[in-house]
Scaffold this motif. Structure first.
Motif, PDB file in Angstrom:
ATOM      1  N   UNK A   9      77.986 -15.298 -29.734  1.00  0.00           N
ATOM      2  CA  UNK A   9      78.744 -16.339 -30.424  1.00  0.00           C
ATOM      3  C   UNK A   9      79.629 -17.074 -29.411  1.00  0.00           C
ATOM      4  N   UNK A  10      79.223 -18.266 -28.964  1.00  0.00           N
ATOM      5  CA  UNK A  10      80.044 -19.009 -27.995  1.00  0.00           C
ATOM      6  C   UNK A  10      81.398 -19.378 -28.602  1.00  0.00           C
ATOM      7  N   UNK A  11      82.496 -18.957 -27.933  1.00  0.00           N
ATOM      8  CA  UNK A  11      83.829 -19.230 -28.455  1.00  0.00           C
ATOM      9  C   UNK A  11      84.748 -19.902 -27.429  1.00  0.00           C
ATOM     10  N   UNK A  12      84.314 -19.963 -26.159  1.00  0.00           N
ATOM     11  CA  UNK A  12      85.204 -20.503 -25.132  1.00  0.00           C
ATOM     12  C   UNK A  12      84.408 -21.223 -24.059  1.00  0.00           C
ATOM     13  N   UNK A  13      85.087 -22.131 -23.375  1.00  0.00           N
ATOM     14  CA  UNK A  13      84.504 -22.864 -22.253  1.00  0.00           C
ATOM     15  C   UNK A  13      85.488 -22.813 -21.086  1.00  0.00           C
ATOM     16  N   UNK A  63      82.287 -27.969 -31.367  1.00  0.00           N
ATOM     17  CA  UNK A  63      81.697 -26.626 -31.346  1.00  0.00           C
ATOM     18  C   UNK A  63      82.724 -25.510 -31.546  1.00  0.00           C
ATOM     19  N   UNK A  64      83.985 -25.890 -31.819  1.00  0.00           N
ATOM     20  CA  UNK A  64      85.071 -24.902 -32.005  1.00  0.00           C
ATOM     21  C   UNK A  64      85.175 -23.963 -30.805  1.00  0.00           C
ATOM     22  N   UNK A  65      85.359 -24.546 -29.632  1.00  0.00           N
ATOM     23  CA  UNK A  65      85.478 -23.783 -28.397  1.00  0.00           C
ATOM     24  C   UNK A  65      86.920 -23.793 -27.894  1.00  0.00           C
TER      25      UNK A  65
END
Length: 494
Positions: free
Chosen positions: A220-224, A252-254
């Motif tokens: 689940x991608x959560x950060x960049x 994307x809610x990152x």
């Protein structure tokens, strides 16, 4: 009494830690240390010493510390100097003020886990000046033992889950491996996206979207995470590029994790550093009120180069108060940053100004300064810009070497176009080709450089990372050795 043997064996080590690959640069640095000891013991080699350009430690490379910084630290460490006219008046005033903020008026005391309040206020005021008046609240600034520690503590709160719910973090390639290793160690999944070398290492939205698509179904991608100016690429991100990243983060809610430690070392023509926070605020709602951001900076980089003092900070934007409380709890349990490092951070945030007793020295030490109020940091920038030009001039004369001109930071990332024979020889030895190149460079010329395989690179490409904030005479000697080795290497594997 019988014993059951060792408790901690390899099979008992945390699996997340076991999966962290060994740094190739660390292998080279260890060998560089061995060679140095061999030379000290009288070994005969074709070079008198080892030159390390794999590390961003500018003081270790020979750059001199700033007088004002060391004078203030000296007075804080030995308060008797507060009563001596051997130190300028503004040095004594700064030291007295900072000691007054310490428990027991001693740098040997603890501070609040988030840092000395006065230093946090100094940092907030400097950020407000940097960003043209954008408000900075000291309550959103946590002082830590370096920018990497600050990022680690944010990751501890951010990373969780297993399987498809496990947190994924988008990470640029190339990138310093320590961050990727931290993501693995703390239970996250690094999601690499390639920067475009052909376009000067720019970030492409399409590539970010590709990385997100590939991640779906496995985490689940959560950060960049992004570094601006880039390390090792030296690319300085444009305002338009930052806006694109912010829009994607909103869609994307990152959570944005931005490493801005090289913000004071921008030397590219018509290039300037613009912070993510400034751009985010100027974009206005809904972005400015919803996109969450953590940006870090440190005394280790830029014109100060105080790597050994271990101090930096993270500034949060749009952080949920309950999340801030949990991060504060983690920080409180793990301890405060060293007081001496916080003193250096205060000076970085609020250096001497015109009219102060130390301003002239601070402004002009070690090289002439022609751009007031550039102050002493211009001396480091002058050296850095000169070194960049010299590396580029040398690289232009080396067959099989190309590069994208850096615009900021303290590194240059050279691309090595190695022959099929060199690549095959490296593979026969079980080595990545650029690591093979670096090993030979170290053994034959005593130059310890960083191989691109340690930082990530497109398959079939090979690179060399050089940290070049160093005295010009040391740089010239390094370039002489590199040039000699490279021509010999290319002839051996033509």
């Amino acid at each position: 009494m019988a014993t059951k043997g060792k408790v901690l064996t390899l099979t008992e080590v945390n699996p997340m830690v076991r999966c962290i690959p060994t740094s190739k640069t660390d292998i080279l640095v260890r060998r560089a240390g061995e060679i140095t000891r061999e030379l000290e013991q009288g070994a005969v080699k074709p070079f008198p010493d080892v030159i390390i350009v794999s590390s961003g430690d500018s003081h270790g490379a020979g750059m001199q510390p700033i007088t004002f910084v060391r004078q203030v630290m000296a007075a804080c460490l030995y308060p008797e100097l507060l009563h001596s006219d051997r130190l300028p008046s503004d040095v004594r005033q700064r030291a007295q003020r900072l000691l007054g903020e310490c428990e027991g008026s001693s740098v040997g005391s603890y501070s609040c886990p988030l840092g000395l309040d006065a230093v946090r206020r100094s940092v907030a005021e400097s950020l407000q000046r940097r960003d043209g008046g954008v408000i900075s609240d000291s309550d959103n600034i946590f002082i830590q033992s370096g920018s990497h520690v600050a990022l680690m503590r944010v990751l501890k709160v951010l990373l969780h889950g297993e399987g498809v719910s496990q947190t994924g973090v988008l990470v640029p390639v190339p990138c310093h491996p320590r961050f990727t290793q931290a993501v693995w160690a703390l239970g996250g999944v690094p999601l690499p996206f390639q920067l475009s070398e052909e376009r000067g290492w720019v970030l492409e939205r399409e590539e970010l979207q590709r990385a997100l698509r590939d991640a779906r179904g496995r985490c689940s991608p959560r950060a960049l995470y992004f570094v601006n100016p880039g390390n090792p690429t030296g690319h300085v991100q444009s305002r338009e590029s930052i806006e694109e990243v912010i829009r994607l983060a909103a869609e994307e809610s990152l959570f944005l994790l931005v490493d801005e430690v090289y913000q004071q070392t921008v030397f590219g023509v018509d290039r300037e550093f613009v912070s993510y926070k400034k751009v985010l605020c100027e974009m206005g709602p809904p972005y400015s009120s919803t996109v969450q951001l953590a940006s870090v900076h440190s005394v280790s980089k830029g014109f100060m180069g105080e790597s050994g003092l271990r101090c930096g900070y993270v500034e949060f934007m749009n952080l949920d108060p309950q999340v801030k409380k949990h991060i504060s709890s983690i920080v409180a349990k793990e301890g405060c940053a060293p007081i001496i490092g916080q003193i250096a951070l205060d000076i970085m945030a609020a250096p001497p100004q015109p009219g102060d007793a130390s301003y002239t020295t601070f402004r002009a030490v070690r090289s002439p300064c022609t751009q007031p109020p550039g102050q002493e940091r211009q001396a480091s920038l002058d050296t850095l810009a000169h070194n960049v030009r010299r590396v580029q001039e040398t690289a232009d004369g080396l067959p099989g070497v190309s590069y994208q001109p850096p615009q900021g930071g303290i590194t240059i990332f050279l691309r090595l176009h190695l022959s099929h024979r060199a690549v095959e020889q490296a593979k026969a030895l079980g080595l990545e080709p650029d690591l093979f190149y670096c090993m030979r460079l170290l053994e034959e010329e005593g130059v310890c450089a960083g191989p691109g395989c340690d930082l990530g690179q497109r398959e079939g490409t090979y690179h060399l990372r050089l940290c070049i904030l160093m005295p010009t005479d040391s740089l010239e000697e390094m370039l002489r050795r590199l040039k000699s080795f490279h021509h010999r290497f290319m002839q051996d594997f033509c």
